[in-house]
Each structure stands twice: as C-alpha cells, then as structure tokens.
Design an enzyme around this catalytic site. Structure first.
Site, PDB file in Angstrom:
ATOM      1  CG  HIS A 199     -56.849 -75.659 -38.577  1.00  0.00           C
ATOM      2  ND1 HIS A 199     -55.769 -75.613 -39.403  1.00  0.00           N
ATOM      3  CD2 HIS A 199     -56.927 -74.434 -37.993  1.00  0.00           C
ATOM      4  CE1 HIS A 199     -55.209 -74.413 -39.312  1.00  0.00           C
ATOM      5  NE2 HIS A 199     -55.893 -73.677 -38.471  1.00  0.00           N
TER       6      HIS A 199
ATOM      7  CE  LYS B 177     -46.321 -68.970 -41.883  1.00  0.00           C
ATOM      8  NZ  LYS B 177     -47.499 -69.490 -41.202  1.00  0.00           N
TER       9      LYS B 177
ATOM     10  CG  HIS C  47     -55.698 -73.305 -44.108  1.00  0.00           C
ATOM     11  ND1 HIS C  47     -56.148 -74.547 -43.746  1.00  0.00           N
ATOM     12  CD2 HIS C  47     -54.494 -73.157 -43.493  1.00  0.00           C
ATOM     13  CE1 HIS C  47     -55.251 -75.116 -42.938  1.00  0.00           C
ATOM     14  NE2 HIS C  47     -54.252 -74.302 -42.789  1.00  0.00           N
TER      15      HIS C  47
ATOM     16  CD  GLU D  48     -50.334 -67.482 -40.567  1.00  0.00           C
ATOM     17  OE1 GLU D  48     -50.833 -68.206 -39.706  1.00  0.00           O
ATOM     18  OE2 GLU D  48     -49.478 -67.860 -41.384  1.00  0.00           O
TER      19      GLU D  48
ATOM     20  CE  LYS E  45     -59.032 -70.978 -38.416  1.00  0.00           C
ATOM     21  NZ  LYS E  45     -58.328 -70.528 -37.227  1.00  0.00           N
TER      22      LYS E  45
ATOM     23  CG  ASP F 239     -48.120 -73.610 -44.300  1.00  0.00           C
ATOM     24  OD1 ASP F 239     -48.381 -74.704 -43.771  1.00  0.00           O
ATOM     25  OD2 ASP F 239     -48.036 -72.539 -43.650  1.00  0.00           O
TER      26      ASP F 239
ATOM     27  CE  LYS G 209     -51.480 -77.268 -44.196  1.00  0.00           C
ATOM     28  NZ  LYS G 209     -50.789 -76.568 -43.149  1.00  0.00           N
TER      29      LYS G 209
HETATM   30  C1  BG6 Z   1     -51.463 -74.093 -40.573  1.00  0.00           C
HETATM   31  C2  BG6 Z   1     -50.194 -73.655 -41.245  1.00  0.00           C
HETATM   32  O1  BG6 Z   1     -52.122 -75.060 -41.338  1.00  0.00           O
HETATM   33  O2  BG6 Z   1     -52.323 -72.976 -40.408  1.00  0.00           O
HETATM   34  C3  BG6 Z   1     -49.506 -72.551 -40.457  1.00  0.00           C
HETATM   35  O3  BG6 Z   1     -49.313 -74.753 -41.368  1.00  0.00           O
HETATM   36  C4  BG6 Z   1     -50.472 -71.408 -40.204  1.00  0.00           C
HETATM   37  O4  BG6 Z   1     -48.350 -72.073 -41.139  1.00  0.00           O
HETATM   38  C5  BG6 Z   1     -51.767 -71.937 -39.613  1.00  0.00           C
HETATM   39  O5  BG6 Z   1     -49.850 -70.501 -39.325  1.00  0.00           O
HETATM   40  C6  BG6 Z   1     -52.802 -70.838 -39.522  1.00  0.00           C
HETATM   41  O6  BG6 Z   1     -53.889 -71.286 -38.782  1.00  0.00           O
HETATM   42  P1  BG6 Z   1     -54.739 -70.282 -37.876  1.00  0.00           P
HETATM   43  O7  BG6 Z   1     -55.831 -71.134 -37.339  1.00  0.00           O
HETATM   44  O8  BG6 Z   1     -53.792 -69.760 -36.839  1.00  0.00           O
HETATM   45  O9  BG6 Z   1     -55.205 -69.203 -38.798  1.00  0.00           O
END
Ligand code: BG6
Length: 531
Positions: free
Chosen positions: A215, A377, A277, A253, A219, A272, A185
């Site tokens: 990703h 964030k 996700h 986050e 998980k 994002d 992405k």
């Molecule tokens: C990424 C985003 O795809 O995923 C980031 O670009 C984000 O902004 C991240 O922080 C979060 O991934 P994880 O695995 O830390 O929850």
C-alpha cells in the site's frame, strides 16, 4: 502509466512566474480506461474489506472513477443476504470513510452494485455458485472482466486460485475479457515460502494476472519520488556519491502492536515493514532512471537496485543492523505497556518492534554512500520521511570558522503526515553581527494543492482494474527483497536481544541505534512535528 495525477508547470506571464491551469501536464491521457467489470472480494467479512476496500470503492464511485457498469461481490463463509451485507458495510463506512458524513444518496446508488455470495473457499460448488451469479448479471463484461481480491490468509491463496481456475473463472490465457488477482501482504515469511506461494499462484494464473499490493506504493508522496527526481533537472545531478553524504529513511510509528500481537510475533518489524514498504521506498529513491514510464521499465530498475544492495554476512549483521523492542513507557502522555506484556505475545519474546540498518548499494552511483533505514513502534512521533544528507562544504571560509556547527545541506521528502518537501541550507542571521544558521525552504502539499488525500487503496484498486501493474510488486522484486531480509534474520539466529536493544515506549529507539551511525560520524535526524 505510472503518474496519472496532473501537476502544474511554471508559466511566465507578464514577467511574473505563476501557476496556470492551462499549463498542467496531464499524463492520464495515456492511461488505460477502466472497463466495466466485477470485483470479487474473497474474505468479504474481514477487517480489510470493511476498513479499506469498501471505503476506497465508495470514494471511487463518489468521484465517478468507476466504470458505468460494475458489480462488487462479497464472497465469504458466513450466511448473509445481499441486504444484510450492505447494511454491515454501510455501518463500516460510517466508521472508516475518509469523508464524513457518508452521502446517503451516493451510498444507496453505490449499494445497488453490491451483492453477496456465500461459500467455502475449499468447496468447488461455491465457485459454481459464483459463476452463476456473474452470469446472471447478463452482461458479458461483468461476467468476463474479473478482479479477484484475495483479502484472505496467504495460506488460502493457493486453494482459491486453483478453484477459480478449475471453475473456468481464471483461465491462464484469457480468451474473453480479463481476469486478475490481487494479493495482500504478508507475501510469504521468507524466500522459500514466497517462492512456494508464487509458484502456487503462477501454476494457475500468469504472472501478468497477479497484482501484489504494497500500500506504500499507493501513497501520493511515494509516487512523487519518481516525479520529483525525473521531472526536474536540478536535483538528479546531485543524486549520487559525489554530492550525497548519506541517506536516512525513517518510518516511525507512534502506535503500539496492540491487538496484533499474534501476527506480530510471527512478523516483527523486519518482515512487517522492511521487507516491503521500506525497501520499496529505498528502491524508488535510489534506482536509475527507467527507460520509459511503463510498468516493466520501472519494475526492472527497482529489481536492479534491490539486487545491488550489498549482501550482509552474519558479521555484517552484527555491525550494521540493530534490533529493538519496547518496554513500558509513556507515549503522548499515555502509559504504554511493554511489548512482552501485549496480548498474545510471548512474555520472553525476542521479536523486534524496531529495526535500524546500514546498507550499501554497490553500483556506480551509490558506491560508498551509507543508506540508513529505521522503523519502529511506540516512537515519539508517527512520521515517515526520506532525508538526503549532502556532503559538507570544503573546510575553508565558513566551515573553517564554524566547524561542526555548520550544518550540511539536506533535502527531506516528508511522506506522511504533513506531506511535503524541505530543503535545508545555511543563511545569514540578519543583524549587525555575523551569524549563520540553517533555514528551510518548504513545499507543502496541503498549501499547494489543498487537503486532497485519497487513500492508497483507491489508487491501487483503480490501477488493478485498469490493468496497470506499475504500482504492484513483481515476483522477482518480492523474492529479491526476501533474500536481503533472510540474510539479516539469519544473522540474528540464536542471539537474544541484548540490553542495549531495548527502548522505552515513547523514545526514539535503542541506544544501539545511535551507535550504528556514530561509528561513521553520523546522527539520526528525527522527523520534526511540522506546525
Ligand atoms: C502495515 C503494517 O503494512 O503498514 C503495519 O502491517 C504498519 O504494522 C502499517 O503500521 C503502516 O502503514 P501506514 O500507511 O500507516 O504508514
């Protein structure tokens, strides 16, 4: 085959329930073997290679999961020798490996499989050189079984794929071995651009050769959603509008946008996090049972679910979506500048660093059940969870006596950190007085299975090598997700953020997000630190 990890089945031995290894049900037997192959990483000098890809491949090697014969070829513009490439990656591993210290003997064995090929993505001669290096391995499997990992900007995907195709390295209908591409992405920035990108890729590669990464699907806890739902009989019968009051999905986050201001100004939380996700997690939580565990069956159900999300008009967006942006505050005792003060951010930016949505899924199972999604964030806690909030009991007996104080049951799937599942129900407070309060039944991955937490990329790379697309996003999934996101972004057009949409760094988001739920008599349940 989706669910390769084994899990324990309850065995009854001598009248006591216990977990016995002989009762573990392994599904790996149906998994395709990973054949000898070459992994070519485009963008080998970049951050992703150093932070994620090489550490993941190193661990797969260490755990003896890679095939006996394999090569990793770094492809990038900078001049490097095989030795200097290896030295760079060794230093990166010291920094980013999930296990420390790096095992010197394992590394030197692994490093012997790493080579570097200098070249410009636009230059056909570079692909000839790549072809020669592959041929020089003198092993038909290493020449023909090829995984091309495009860790490059999406604007370069098209040219890389076209050149690979022209050089004969990526035939659309392979006759010898297999050839696949893995892409990262952001997969477009709206439906139109994603469509163009997809057309560029599929002009030279077949859809089944394209592996789009999210990703989150790598998980463990996200994979466990389907296992939890469909390998148990007690939860799924409650998993519908009859029993569920609403569902909350939170991906909070703690960290700020920091050095990624340039990227984030183009993306914002909606593109994002939500487009990929969060909608993926929502799809897994809400989809219908697939007809089999095969990739296409699962992906069909995810697409069906995404298509059932009720479209949002501009008025719906105003009512059902809240944006937010952090201003200066304190996170974890550290002062945090506001988003507009971050490097490479427009000082008048209206980009959202927080978003909360109320969605409805117009299908038989979920009709009328609100799904609340939020991500942001600089929130007080870094934690992701799915909370299934059940309906309250009838208003008699304890409910009649306690009113709103009687907590409705909830099931929380904690995705990260402190991975686990909690069931919340009411119990009597011991003692001579009569009191009731919520108590919790908790399963923790750590205490059950030990602290084994492979990186998402390990799993995803292995699946791509094995040719299993279950954990990757199909073209129609990406495009459907963009349709949802585009309709929301359209509703925001020409509307700057209002005062109620700003939040201090270190708080749980803007006030407007509280109102979003309050209108339906709901409240956000913030993830709690466990421990
Ligand atoms: C990424 C985003 O795809 O995923 C980031 O670009 C984000 O902004 C991240 O922080 C979060 O991934 P994880 O695995 O830390 O929850």
């Amino acid at each position: 085959m989706y669910l390769a990890a084994g899990f324990a089945k309850l065995a009854r031995v001598s009248g006591t329930d216990h977990f016995d290894d002989s009762t573990v049900c392994r599904l790996d037997t149906q998994r395709k073997l990973v054949e000898p192959c070459s992994i070519v990483i485009f963008g080998a000098s970049g951050d992703l290679t150093a932070r994620k890809l090489i550490p993941a491949l190193y661990h797969l090697f260490k755990d003896k999961q890679l095939p006996t014969a394999f090569r990793i070829i770094g492809f990038a513009r900078r001049e490097k020798t095989d030795e200097s490439f290896r030295a760079e990656l060794r230093a990166a591993l010291d920094q980013f490996s999930r296990t420390q210290p790096v095992a010197a003997a394992v590394w030197s064995e692994f490093a012997a499989h790493l080579v570097y090929c200098q070249g410009d993505l636009n230059d056909p001669a570079a692909y000839q050189k790549l072809e020669q290096r592959l041929t020089a391995f003198n092993d038909p499997a290493l020449r023909h079984n090829l995984l091309f990992y495009l860790a490059i900007s999406p604007s370069q995907f098209g040219v890389a794929v076209e050149q690979l195709h022209r050089a004969g390295l990526l035939p659309r209908h392979p006759t010898t071995g297999w050839q696949r591409i893995v892409v990262e992405k952001p997969f477009g920035h709206d439906l139109a651009s994603a469509h163009t990108l997809n057309s560029e890729l599929t002009q030279y590669a077949d859809e089944n050769q394209v592996f789009r990464i999210d990703h989150y699907l790598g998980k463990e806890t996200v994979q466990n959603i389907l296992m939890f739902r469909f390998s148990n009989s007690i939860f799924e019968r409650l998993w519908n509008r009859e029993s569920v009051d609403h569902i909350q999905i939170t991906v909070s986050e703690k960290h700020a946008v920091g050095g990624r201001g340039g990227y984030y100004e183009e993306a914002g939380a909606m593109r994002d996090m939500v487009q990929n996700h969060m909608l993926q997690v929502l799809a897994l939580v809400a989809m219908e049972p697939p007809v089999s565990l095969e990739a296409e069956s699962i992906r069909d159900e995810k697409v069906k679910l995404l298509k059932s999300i009720r479209p949002l008009s501009a008025d719906d967006v105003a009512r059902q979506v809240v944006r937010g942006q952090y201003f200066a505050g304190v996170v974890d005792g550290q002062s945090q500048p506001g988003y507009r003060q971050e490097p490479k951010v427009n000082p008048n930016s209206n980009v959202e660093t927080y978003v909360a949505l109320k969605l409805f899924i117009d299908n038989w199972r979920w009709s009328g059940v609100p799904f609340y999604l939020r991500t942001g964030k600089t929130l007080p806690l870094g934690a992701s969870e799915v909370r299934i909030q059940f309906r309250p009991t009838p208003n008699v007996l304890f409910a009649a006596a306690c009113g709103a104080k009687l907590d409705p049951n909830a099931l929380t799937l904690r995705l990260q950190p402190d991975e686990g599942i909690s069931m919340r129900f009411n119990g009597k407070i011991p003692g001579t007085q009569v009191g009731v309060r919520p108590v919790r039944m908790h399963f923790s991955y750590d205490s059950e299975f030990g602290a084994y937490t492979p990186e998402a990329y390990e799993r995803l790379l292995l699946e791509a090598m094995a040719g299993d697309a279950t954990l990757f996003i199909r073209r129609d999934e990406v495009e459907t997700a963009w349709t949802i996101v585009d309709s929301i972004r359209k509703g925001w057009e020409g509307k700057p953020l209002t005062n109620r949409e700003f939040y201090a760094a270190g708080t749980w988001g803007p006030v407007a997000a509280e109102d979003l739920l309050a209108h339906s008599g709901h409240v956000w349940r913030d993830p709690q630190p466990i421990k």
